[in-house]
Design a protein around this motif. Structure first.
Motif, PDB file in Angstrom:
ATOM      1  N   ALA A 252      48.746  49.737  31.610  1.00  0.00           N
ATOM      2  CA  ALA A 252      48.410  48.688  31.092  1.00  0.00           C
ATOM      3  C   ALA A 252      47.715  48.036  32.411  1.00  0.00           C
ATOM      4  CB  ALA A 252      48.960  48.488  29.479  1.00  0.00           C
ATOM      5  N   SER A 253      48.758  47.004  32.871  1.00  0.00           N
ATOM      6  CA  SER A 253      48.693  45.788  34.158  1.00  0.00           C
ATOM      7  C   SER A 253      47.018  46.482  35.095  1.00  0.00           C
ATOM      8  CB  SER A 253      49.839  45.607  34.294  1.00  0.00           C
ATOM      9  OG  SER A 253      50.956  44.822  33.411  1.00  0.00           O
ATOM     10  N   ALA A 254      47.660  47.564  35.451  1.00  0.00           N
ATOM     11  CA  ALA A 254      46.742  48.150  36.518  1.00  0.00           C
ATOM     12  C   ALA A 254      44.868  48.305  36.404  1.00  0.00           C
ATOM     13  CB  ALA A 254      46.999  49.304  37.125  1.00  0.00           C
ATOM     14  N   LEU A 255      44.817  49.139  34.548  1.00  0.00           N
ATOM     15  CA  LEU A 255      44.077  48.787  34.283  1.00  0.00           C
ATOM     16  C   LEU A 255      43.465  47.019  33.756  1.00  0.00           C
ATOM     17  CD1 LEU A 255      41.089  50.419  32.820  1.00  0.00           C
ATOM     18  CD2 LEU A 255      42.399  50.744  30.576  1.00  0.00           C
ATOM     19  N   SER A 256      44.163  46.307  33.301  1.00  0.00           N
ATOM     20  CA  SER A 256      43.474  44.872  32.902  1.00  0.00           C
ATOM     21  C   SER A 256      43.333  44.101  33.690  1.00  0.00           C
ATOM     22  CB  SER A 256      44.782  44.777  31.756  1.00  0.00           C
ATOM     23  OG  SER A 256      44.305  43.266  32.494  1.00  0.00           O
ATOM     24  N   ALA A 257      43.894  44.416  35.260  1.00  0.00           N
ATOM     25  CA  ALA A 257      43.268  43.755  36.793  1.00  0.00           C
ATOM     26  C   ALA A 257      41.972  44.405  36.935  1.00  0.00           C
ATOM     27  CB  ALA A 257      44.681  44.039  37.485  1.00  0.00           C
ATOM     28  N   ARG A 258      41.858  46.244  36.500  1.00  0.00           N
ATOM     29  CA  ARG A 258      40.582  46.497  37.399  1.00  0.00           C
ATOM     30  C   ARG A 258      39.459  45.357  36.307  1.00  0.00           C
ATOM     31  NH1 ARG A 258      43.252  51.458  36.375  1.00  0.00           N
ATOM     32  NH2 ARG A 258      44.748  52.269  38.150  1.00  0.00           N
ATOM     33  N   ARG A 259      39.933  45.813  35.116  1.00  0.00           N
ATOM     34  CA  ARG A 259      38.576  45.340  34.407  1.00  0.00           C
ATOM     35  C   ARG A 259      38.302  43.795  35.136  1.00  0.00           C
ATOM     36  NH1 ARG A 259      39.230  47.337  28.281  1.00  0.00           N
ATOM     37  NH2 ARG A 259      36.792  46.817  28.324  1.00  0.00           N
ATOM     38  N   THR A 260      39.353  43.586  34.578  1.00  0.00           N
ATOM     39  CA  THR A 260      39.312  41.993  35.458  1.00  0.00           C
ATOM     40  C   THR A 260      38.395  41.058  37.068  1.00  0.00           C
ATOM     41  OG1 THR A 260      41.061  41.133  33.911  1.00  0.00           O
ATOM     42  CG2 THR A 260      40.391  39.711  35.670  1.00  0.00           C
ATOM     43  N   LEU A 261      38.504  42.042  37.479  1.00  0.00           N
ATOM     44  CA  LEU A 261      37.715  42.205  38.493  1.00  0.00           C
ATOM     45  C   LEU A 261      36.452  42.463  38.306  1.00  0.00           C
ATOM     46  CD1 LEU A 261      37.655  41.242  41.655  1.00  0.00           C
ATOM     47  CD2 LEU A 261      38.570  43.985  41.869  1.00  0.00           C
ATOM     48  N   VAL A 262      36.069  43.171  38.001  1.00  0.00           N
ATOM     49  CA  VAL A 262      34.662  43.634  37.367  1.00  0.00           C
ATOM     50  C   VAL A 262      33.731  42.755  36.875  1.00  0.00           C
ATOM     51  CG1 VAL A 262      33.204  45.712  36.333  1.00  0.00           C
ATOM     52  CG2 VAL A 262      35.153  46.441  37.828  1.00  0.00           C
ATOM     53  N   GLN A 263      34.713  42.431  35.426  1.00  0.00           N
ATOM     54  CA  GLN A 263      34.412  40.928  35.024  1.00  0.00           C
ATOM     55  C   GLN A 263      33.928  39.758  35.506  1.00  0.00           C
ATOM     56  OE1 GLN A 263      36.742  40.656  32.118  1.00  0.00           O
ATOM     57  NE2 GLN A 263      36.628  42.757  31.355  1.00  0.00           N
ATOM     58  N   LEU A 264      34.874  39.341  36.530  1.00  0.00           N
ATOM     59  CA  LEU A 264      34.703  38.475  37.145  1.00  0.00           C
ATOM     60  C   LEU A 264      33.761  38.541  38.247  1.00  0.00           C
ATOM     61  CD1 LEU A 264      35.341  36.241  38.079  1.00  0.00           C
ATOM     62  CD2 LEU A 264      36.843  36.879  40.001  1.00  0.00           C
ATOM     63  N   VAL A 265      33.282  39.928  38.907  1.00  0.00           N
ATOM     64  CA  VAL A 265      31.863  39.829  39.664  1.00  0.00           C
ATOM     65  C   VAL A 265      30.906  39.450  39.011  1.00  0.00           C
ATOM     66  CG1 VAL A 265      30.271  41.527  41.038  1.00  0.00           C
ATOM     67  CG2 VAL A 265      33.318  41.417  41.027  1.00  0.00           C
ATOM     68  N   ASN A 266      31.032  39.898  37.412  1.00  0.00           N
ATOM     69  CA  ASN A 266      29.483  39.872  36.807  1.00  0.00           C
ATOM     70  C   ASN A 266      29.279  39.301  36.445  1.00  0.00           C
ATOM     71  OD1 ASN A 266      27.503  40.550  35.049  1.00  0.00           O
ATOM     72  ND2 ASN A 266      29.188  40.158  33.329  1.00  0.00           N
ATOM     73  N   SER A 267      30.477  38.052  36.136  1.00  0.00           N
ATOM     74  CA  SER A 267      30.434  36.337  35.912  1.00  0.00           C
ATOM     75  C   SER A 267      30.061  35.858  36.808  1.00  0.00           C
ATOM     76  CB  SER A 267      32.157  36.025  35.945  1.00  0.00           C
ATOM     77  OG  SER A 267      32.729  36.447  34.257  1.00  0.00           O
ATOM     78  N   ARG A 268      30.573  35.716  38.721  1.00  0.00           N
ATOM     79  CA  ARG A 268      29.836  35.580  39.652  1.00  0.00           C
ATOM     80  C   ARG A 268      28.267  34.907  39.303  1.00  0.00           C
ATOM     81  NH1 ARG A 268      32.247  35.926  45.255  1.00  0.00           N
ATOM     82  NH2 ARG A 268      30.814  34.026  45.873  1.00  0.00           N
ATOM     83  N   GLN A 269      27.999  36.399  39.278  1.00  0.00           N
ATOM     84  CA  GLN A 269      26.111  36.751  39.294  1.00  0.00           C
ATOM     85  C   GLN A 269      25.533  35.954  38.375  1.00  0.00           C
ATOM     86  OE1 GLN A 269      26.246  41.127  39.709  1.00  0.00           O
ATOM     87  NE2 GLN A 269      25.396  41.052  40.976  1.00  0.00           N
ATOM     88  N   ALA A 270      26.215  36.003  36.947  1.00  0.00           N
ATOM     89  CA  ALA A 270      25.808  35.387  35.958  1.00  0.00           C
ATOM     90  C   ALA A 270      25.808  33.772  36.084  1.00  0.00           C
ATOM     91  CB  ALA A 270      26.896  35.060  34.540  1.00  0.00           C
ATOM     92  N   SER A 271      26.720  33.421  36.767  1.00  0.00           N
ATOM     93  CA  SER A 271      26.882  31.786  37.267  1.00  0.00           C
ATOM     94  C   SER A 271      25.907  31.687  37.910  1.00  0.00           C
ATOM     95  CB  SER A 271      28.234  31.289  38.264  1.00  0.00           C
ATOM     96  OG  SER A 271      28.845  30.041  38.185  1.00  0.00           O
ATOM     97  N   ALA A 272      25.409  32.278  39.021  1.00  0.00           N
ATOM     98  CA  ALA A 272      24.226  32.024  40.068  1.00  0.00           C
ATOM     99  C   ALA A 272      22.902  31.847  39.460  1.00  0.00           C
ATOM    100  CB  ALA A 272      24.163  33.030  41.073  1.00  0.00           C
ATOM    101  N   VAL A 273      22.506  33.281  38.340  1.00  0.00           N
ATOM    102  CA  VAL A 273      21.788  32.640  36.783  1.00  0.00           C
ATOM    103  C   VAL A 273      21.642  30.955  36.512  1.00  0.00           C
ATOM    104  CG1 VAL A 273      20.381  33.698  34.838  1.00  0.00           C
ATOM    105  CG2 VAL A 273      21.322  35.387  37.359  1.00  0.00           C
ATOM    106  N   ALA A 274      22.651  30.982  36.131  1.00  0.00           N
ATOM    107  CA  ALA A 274      23.081  29.727  35.571  1.00  0.00           C
ATOM    108  C   ALA A 274      22.883  28.647  36.149  1.00  0.00           C
ATOM    109  CB  ALA A 274      23.892  29.602  34.716  1.00  0.00           C
ATOM    110  N   LEU A 275      22.797  29.009  37.776  1.00  0.00           N
ATOM    111  CA  LEU A 275      22.468  27.491  38.458  1.00  0.00           C
ATOM    112  C   LEU A 275      21.152  27.739  39.159  1.00  0.00           C
ATOM    113  CD1 LEU A 275      23.901  25.513  40.614  1.00  0.00           C
ATOM    114  CD2 LEU A 275      23.895  27.381  41.767  1.00  0.00           C
ATOM    115  N   ILE A 276      20.527  28.434  38.966  1.00  0.00           N
ATOM    116  CA  ILE A 276      19.323  28.812  40.124  1.00  0.00           C
ATOM    117  C   ILE A 276      18.307  28.253  38.302  1.00  0.00           C
ATOM    118  CG2 ILE A 276      17.317  29.690  40.251  1.00  0.00           C
ATOM    119  CD1 ILE A 276      18.676  32.194  41.433  1.00  0.00           C
ATOM    120  N   GLN A 277      18.561  28.451  36.956  1.00  0.00           N
ATOM    121  CA  GLN A 277      18.128  28.495  36.333  1.00  0.00           C
ATOM    122  C   GLN A 277      17.944  26.418  35.852  1.00  0.00           C
ATOM    123  OE1 GLN A 277      19.078  29.986  32.172  1.00  0.00           O
ATOM    124  NE2 GLN A 277      17.271  28.989  31.243  1.00  0.00           N
TER     125      GLN A 277
END
Length: 482
Positions: A440-465
């Motif tokens: 459970a901990s490993a799966l949560s860590a993997r999903r959190t990492l994937v979500q974090l990369v998406n958050s970085r891209q979303a933050s870049a879009v929001a900054l451009i906007q």
């Protein structure tokens, strides 16, 4: 000896000269001169002062197609469709066209109006002795009227309409940028869902293998029934998470379809490799934000329009002038209609002045001034909100960048822990509860990492906007200036 002038000026021509002189020498606007309101700003962004931001080309946003910074071919294909097919953008385009039409309408009031009219009538009557008479009447007339813009009221109406059109143009840019940013955010969320779904499918396969091993051990009498139940629970939860993620992915696909102006049933995006690029966004100095943000430009143009309205209301203190003229033909027979003896002409001049209105004009002027002050306050608030948005996204971008390296370390450690505990369980050294916890901990860590990369891209879009995308307010003060 009487000396007569060679040319005798008709009385009505003097009236024309007086009005022409008034129009030429008057034309003095009674409105206050417009100055762009001051706005709170700073020489640099607070969250960028630490120097952590990577360098980026200064013209990266000026090209307009800011989404190309992410290097995703599918996004590059979808984003241009927003400007063509998105219905919110289409509504903003229509509103801008309406505002430009209003400018032309207000400008037309500066010129004389000319009209042509004609009529045909047949009338008759009778007398007491029974005699009856009938007759025809034919009329053709050409009339003109003009209101000289002595006090600048009409010109201020044009100025107000021009400012409104420029505000509408900025609103169009804001609608376009908002739709494009939402498309990019939804697209990256969809790709994140694809990556997370692939991760869950791999996890489900691993849980299935673990359940099979545990079931074999239980069948052989080596492990307890609780181990099998825990393995089944972990597998069922992973499958449920995968089903939820597939539904979430479908909703994102539907949202993207609407953004590009298509029915969700006719649109689909196949799963593809996720381009996890997080571009460096050029900031510039805060003062450029006043020209790059379309909502700021719209708010500033609203102040200009409100300022012109003050002059329009003030012009009611002064008299209004109008000049009219007509030339017509009238006859009882069509054949005689164009004879010189049947012509009629007239020219007139009128003036109107309010003598007493119990303070109504003064109240309208005060209301226009208050509206200008309210627009100024909204403009300054828009500027403050824009700076807050930029600072927020800069802070988020920095924090997410720092978190990614740590999350990668945590995910790698969790993967290693899961594998070691699974090996120890097979050797009979630990209970299956420890394995489930590690999984459970490993799966949560993997999903959190994937979500974090998406958050970085979303933050870049929001900054451009937040920086206004690739838009810049026009330098010229007018719309369709003849």
């Amino acid at each position: 000896m009487n000396i007569r002038p060679a040319f005798a000026m008709p009385p009505w021509s003097r009236t024309v000269l007086v009005i022409a002189a008034a129009a030429a020498l008057g034309a003095c606007s009674v409105g206050p001169a417009y100055q762009r309101p001051s706005a709170p700003t700073s020489p640099a962004y607070k969250e960028a002062e630490s120097g952590w931001l990577p360098a980026a080309p200064a013209d990266a946003l000026d090209r307009g197609d800011w989404w190309t910074l992410f290097g995703d071919a599918e996004l590059n294909r979808l984003a241009p469709q927003v400007e063509v097919s998105n219905q919110n953008v289409a509504a903003a385009v229509a509103a801008y066209a309406q505002a430009r039409a209003l400018v032309r309408e207000q400008r037309a009031a500066l010129f004389p109006g000319v009209g042509l009219d004609g009529s045909v009538a047949r009338s008759g009557g009778g007398s007491g002795d029974g005699a009856r008479s009938t007759g025809n009447s034919f009329q053709l007339g050409l009339g003109a009227s003009w209101e000289p813009d002595v006090w600048g009221r009409l010109g201020l109406a044009v100025t107000s309409a021009q400012a409104g059109a420029q505000a509408s143009e900025a609103d169009l840019a804001a609608a376009r940028l908002s739709a494009q940013a939402l498309l990019a955010t939804d697209y990256f969320a969809l790709r994140e869902a694809d990556a997370e779904a692939a991760l869950l499918r791999s996890t489900v396969e691993g849980y299935e293998r673990a359940l099979k091993i545990t079931q074999n051990g239980y069948d052989a009498g080596i492990v307890a029934k609780t181990d099998v139940l825990q393995a089944q629970t972990a597998l069922a939860n992973a499958r449920a998470d995968l089903a939820s993620l597939i539904a979430q992915r479908a909703q994102l696909e539907h949202a993207i379809a609407v953004l590009v102006g298509q029915a969700p049933a006719n649109f689909s995006l196949a799963a593809a490799e996720w381009t996890m690029t997080v571009p460096a966004v050029p900031l510039g100095v805060p003062s450029t934000l006043l020209q790059r943000r379309p909502d700021i430009a719209s708010a500033e143009r609203a102040v200009a329009a409100a300022n012109a309205q003050i002059g329009i209301q003030r012009s009611a203190y002064f008299p209004s002038f109008s000049l009219s003229g007509s030339y017509g033909l009238a006859s009882s027979r069509v054949g005689d209609l164009f004879n010189a003896s049947s012509s009629l002409w007239s020219i007139g001049f009128s003036v109107a002045q309010t003598i007493f209105d119990a303070g109504a004009i003064r109240a309208r002027v005060a209301g226009a001034e208050a509206a200008r002050d309210a627009s100024t306050a909204r403009y300054r608030q828009t500027v403050l909100t824009a700076f807050q948005a930029v600072e927020d996204q800069l802070s988020a971008t920095r924090a997410l960048g720092e978190q990614e390296a740590l999350r990668r370390q945590a995910s790698a450690a969790a993967d290693l822990t899961e594998q070691q505990l699974l090996n120890r369980y097979r050797a009979g050294q630990v209970s299956y509860t420890d394995v489930v916890t590690a999984q459970a901990s490993a799966l949560s860590a993997r999903r959190t990492l994937v979500q974090l990369v998406n958050s970085r891209q979303a933050s870049a879009v929001a900054l451009i906007q937040a920086l206004g995308g690739g838009w810049r307010a026009p330098d010229g003060p007018s719309i369709e200036t003849p």
